[in-house]
Enzyme design. Sequence first.
Site, PDB file in Angstrom:
ATOM      1  N   ARG A  99      16.899   8.477   1.082  1.00 60.94           N
ATOM      2  CA  ARG A  99      15.840   9.504   1.179  1.00 60.94           C
ATOM      3  C   ARG A  99      16.225  10.641   2.134  1.00 60.94           C
ATOM      4  NH1 ARG A  99      13.962   7.615  -3.404  1.00 60.94           N
ATOM      5  NH2 ARG A  99      13.489   5.410  -3.231  1.00 60.94           N
TER       6      ARG A  99
ATOM      7  N   ASN B 162      17.275  -0.885   5.343  1.00 60.87           N
ATOM      8  CA  ASN B 162      17.976  -1.713   4.355  1.00 60.87           C
ATOM      9  C   ASN B 162      19.383  -1.864   4.921  1.00 60.87           C
ATOM     10  OD1 ASN B 162      15.781  -1.773   2.580  1.00 60.87           O
ATOM     11  ND2 ASN B 162      16.377   0.182   1.678  1.00 60.87           N
TER      12      ASN B 162
ATOM     13  N   LYS C 202      13.257  -4.858   8.774  1.00 63.06           N
ATOM     14  CA  LYS C 202      12.589  -4.848   7.466  1.00 63.06           C
ATOM     15  C   LYS C 202      12.870  -6.215   6.868  1.00 63.06           C
ATOM     16  CE  LYS C 202      12.643  -2.485   2.953  1.00 63.06           C
ATOM     17  NZ  LYS C 202      13.048  -1.274   2.218  1.00 63.06           N
TER      18      LYS C 202
ATOM     19  N   GLU D 217      11.048  -5.462  -0.422  1.00 60.54           N
ATOM     20  CA  GLU D 217      11.962  -4.785  -1.342  1.00 60.54           C
ATOM     21  C   GLU D 217      13.335  -5.455  -1.386  1.00 60.54           C
ATOM     22  OE1 GLU D 217      11.702  -0.588  -0.169  1.00 60.54           O
ATOM     23  OE2 GLU D 217       9.968  -0.404  -1.480  1.00 60.54           O
TER      24      GLU D 217
ATOM     25  N   ARG E 159       8.628  -4.318  10.905  1.00 59.07           N
ATOM     26  CA  ARG E 159       7.888  -3.475   9.960  1.00 59.07           C
ATOM     27  C   ARG E 159       6.867  -4.266   9.139  1.00 59.07           C
ATOM     28  NH1 ARG E 159      10.928  -0.539   6.029  1.00 59.07           N
ATOM     29  NH2 ARG E 159       9.985   1.483   6.388  1.00 59.07           N
TER      30      ARG E 159
ATOM     31  N   ARG F 170      -1.652  -3.576  -4.204  1.00 58.04           N
ATOM     32  CA  ARG F 170      -0.568  -3.386  -3.229  1.00 58.04           C
ATOM     33  C   ARG F 170      -1.084  -2.860  -1.885  1.00 58.04           C
ATOM     34  NH1 ARG F 170       4.875   0.366  -4.036  1.00 58.04           N
ATOM     35  NH2 ARG F 170       5.125   0.809  -1.825  1.00 58.04           N
TER      36      ARG F 170
ATOM     37  N   ASP G 266       2.646   4.083   0.645  1.00 58.26           N
ATOM     38  CA  ASP G 266       4.011   4.496   0.958  1.00 58.26           C
ATOM     39  C   ASP G 266       4.168   6.002   1.097  1.00 58.26           C
ATOM     40  OD1 ASP G 266       6.692   4.523   1.352  1.00 58.26           O
ATOM     41  OD2 ASP G 266       7.256   4.117  -0.707  1.00 58.26           O
TER      42      ASP G 266
ATOM     43  N   GLU H 281       4.648   4.449  11.837  1.00 58.79           N
ATOM     44  CA  GLU H 281       5.880   4.989  11.259  1.00 58.79           C
ATOM     45  C   GLU H 281       5.490   6.184  10.401  1.00 58.79           C
ATOM     46  OE1 GLU H 281       8.809   2.185   9.498  1.00 58.79           O
ATOM     47  OE2 GLU H 281       8.882   3.540   7.782  1.00 58.79           O
TER      48      GLU H 281
ATOM     49  N   GLU I 172      10.284  12.527   1.474  1.00 62.95           N
ATOM     50  CA  GLU I 172      10.606  11.716   0.302  1.00 62.95           C
ATOM     51  C   GLU I 172       9.699  12.035  -0.872  1.00 62.95           C
ATOM     52  OE1 GLU I 172      10.395   7.476   0.987  1.00 62.95           O
ATOM     53  OE2 GLU I 172      10.555   7.019  -1.152  1.00 62.95           O
TER      54      GLU I 172
ATOM     55  N   TRP J 149       4.987  -0.779  -9.537  1.00 63.77           N
ATOM     56  CA  TRP J 149       5.944   0.323  -9.430  1.00 63.77           C
ATOM     57  C   TRP J 149       5.756   1.309 -10.581  1.00 63.77           C
ATOM     58  CZ3 TRP J 149      11.295  -2.088  -7.650  1.00 63.77           C
ATOM     59  CH2 TRP J 149      11.143  -2.531  -6.329  1.00 63.77           C
TER      60      TRP J 149
HETATM   61  O1  GCW Z   1       9.393   4.652   0.711  1.00 62.40           O
HETATM   62  C1  GCW Z   1      10.152   3.554   0.276  1.00 62.40           C
HETATM   63  C2  GCW Z   1      11.455   4.127  -0.115  1.00 62.40           C
HETATM   64  C3  GCW Z   1      12.632   3.252   0.156  1.00 62.40           C
HETATM   65  C4  GCW Z   1      12.545   2.759   1.580  1.00 62.40           C
HETATM   66  C5  GCW Z   1      11.274   1.947   1.705  1.00 62.40           C
HETATM   67  C6  GCW Z   1      11.049   1.450   3.111  1.00 62.40           C
HETATM   68  C7  GCW Z   1      14.274   2.335   3.151  1.00 62.40           C
HETATM   69  O2  GCW Z   1      11.394   4.492  -1.456  1.00 62.40           O
HETATM   70  O3  GCW Z   1      13.789   4.019  -0.068  1.00 62.40           O
HETATM   71  O4  GCW Z   1      13.662   2.006   1.947  1.00 62.40           O
HETATM   72  O5  GCW Z   1      10.168   2.725   1.388  1.00 62.40           O
HETATM   73  O6  GCW Z   1      10.318   2.121   3.835  1.00 62.40           O
HETATM   74  O7  GCW Z   1      11.576   0.433   3.480  1.00 62.40           O
END
Ligand code: GCW
Length: 717
Positions: free
Chosen positions: A200, A242, A325, A329, A362, A374, A403, A425, A431, A580
Amino acid sequence: MRPKQILTCVFFIFCIFISAGCQRLPDSYQSPAVADDGYDLWLKYNKIDNAKKLKEYKKAISAVVVSGDSDTCEVVRDELKRALPGFLGKDIPFNESVEKNGTLLIGMPENSDIIAQLDLADSLKELGDEGFIIKTAKVNGKNCIVISANKDVGLLYGTFNLLRMMQTHKSLNNINIASKPKIQRRVLNHWDNRNGSIERGYAGKSLWKWSELPDTVDPRYTDYARANASLGINGTVLNNVNSDAVFFSTEYLKKAAKLADVFRPYGIKVYLSIRYTLPSQMKTENGIGPLQTADPLDPEVQAWWKDKAREIYKYIPDFGGFLVKANSEGQPGPQDYDKTHADGANLLADAIAPYGGIVMYRAFVYDPDVDPDRAKRAYMEFVPLDKQFKSNVLVQAKNGPVDFQPREPVQPLFGAMKQTPVMAELQVTQEYLGWSTHLVYLAPMWKEYLEFDTHAKGEGSTMAKVIDGTVHNNKLTGIAGVSNTGNDRNWCGHFFAQSNWFAYGRLAWDHELTAEDIADDWIKMSLTCDSKTVETIKSMMMGSWEACINYMTPLGLHHIMDGSHYGPGPNISRSSRIDWTSAYYHRADAEGLGFDRSSTGSNLTSQYFSPWKEIFDNIETCPDKYLLWFHHVPWDYKMKSGRTLWDELCVKYYQGTDYVEQMAETWQSLKGKVNPEIFEHVTTKLNQHIIDSAKWRDTCIQYFQGFSKMPIPESLQ
Ligand code: GCW
């Protein structure tokens, strides 16, 4: 041609050349730095172009005394040596003692006898390790400006504050400022990968040149630190959440240590994002591992982390801690071993507690087994764990429950966790808000969240007061911003995106600042102090976020972007995971539009404190801006404006695109009033912004029209 003719000719060509070079810039644009590629950010130290101010400043500062010989005090001197000759157009002597009127005197009572005599003890007592005082005072009978603090980093913050005052043409007479940060950990999160890519990231590659470190140290690291310190940002997480295990190898720890060495004098600590399975992936220096498991309650795993922590602190003695994290995901986490997030966080917390490290764990989790909605999942997973976290753990939650959408209601976790500090955060990188192509000033958005009154402990329990620890009396507090920096020459891709880095840092220090005041400072420091131009640019910036919401996701719509998160995708079915897909969020059908999260639907509303739970729950009282977030609303529903939902939706989409066109027009009116290079750069960005916003509007209206079967109101056609 005879020699005389040749000479005349050369003379003429010379004259034309000189006159072109000397062409006067329009009066309103007088900055000497004609070339401006944006590299210097808001730290532009050009000559003060207001004659009266220049005179005042020359009188106020004609010599400097900085006591102290720490690296940070050296940084203070360096910054003043850059700035003061730039502002004043002449060299300013650095003296050992106060000898004349107009001395800028910087030091702490502990290392400066003159400062110790000034009786600042009472004021300094209140200011902690990072606060500072700036005041005018008579010292040895001379008029001085004094900057003092308890620690040298406070001197640095005070110095940047004074420089900002000069850049923004504030008066230096009778100053009496005392300032300290409201939040302790003011961190940037870099989602930077080992190979230089940035998740991002829209401003080039990572700033960190891992293959060159630790041998070669890019001078840009220092400029990065200067920029952050000028705002009061005091931490940086170097790698993506990640995470890649490689960052925990000895080789990479030495690289990270080099960056920490560069950042240390600027008051910035280095943090790293861990990968939960590290103990099963690598050996520690003392030969523990790789293990069969990463189970947080396994003694060998605990020993592994303790040994790794010891090693990290060997290389980086002031290492800030871990960002985590987990079970999100596809990232591994404690739940893979049937353990809780609290178990997971505490394992790490215990390992780094002896060194003063912290864990930022997180809450970006959305396990579909927890709840079909969600937006409810983080609250459901984390609130029951309150009380279980160790004292050096913060839970780090995104501002909204889904998000980083253009607009969401506040994540209900804020205020609901009473024993555990929750840090916010925020996402500085855009993004979901047009990457580094759209001009969107984010401070108004962050202010909307920060000022939201959660009512966790009755009226006045704003999100800002939850995160600064006032509401639940937390000892540890923090805020994070997902960085928008990269190695583009101008750091952020879009020149105006620099204002978001700036605003994040300023709000992290003082969440009570207004978005307008922050914009005002940024424009004056980055572009011009001409008051009419400042007002024009500020008005563009202030409405740009609402415009973005309007042309993307008005009235509480969310997550209807395409897979890249840039363009519109209301019809997108991105994966087999229902949450999603866009349709999951907008729920358009023949009857209406929106996600019923009221008590007749998913009941997300029940996660909020009264009176919000009731206000959000009732379609009549739910604010328009969140309507389609909380309710499935009939197409012909009468909105507060008197229009039907359908008409209102269309009006909003058009308001968004009109605003962008208006911004582009306004910007054109500034030709000659701002730096020409920046003018061209922003013009190009705005042209694309117009195209993109129209695409958003047309795609979404057309798609939703397929359900509403209603015409676009005539007034808009
Ligand atoms: O907003 C989403 C993003 C991911 C990101 C995730 C997160 C780093 O699409 O790219 O991964 O959140 O915040 O962990």
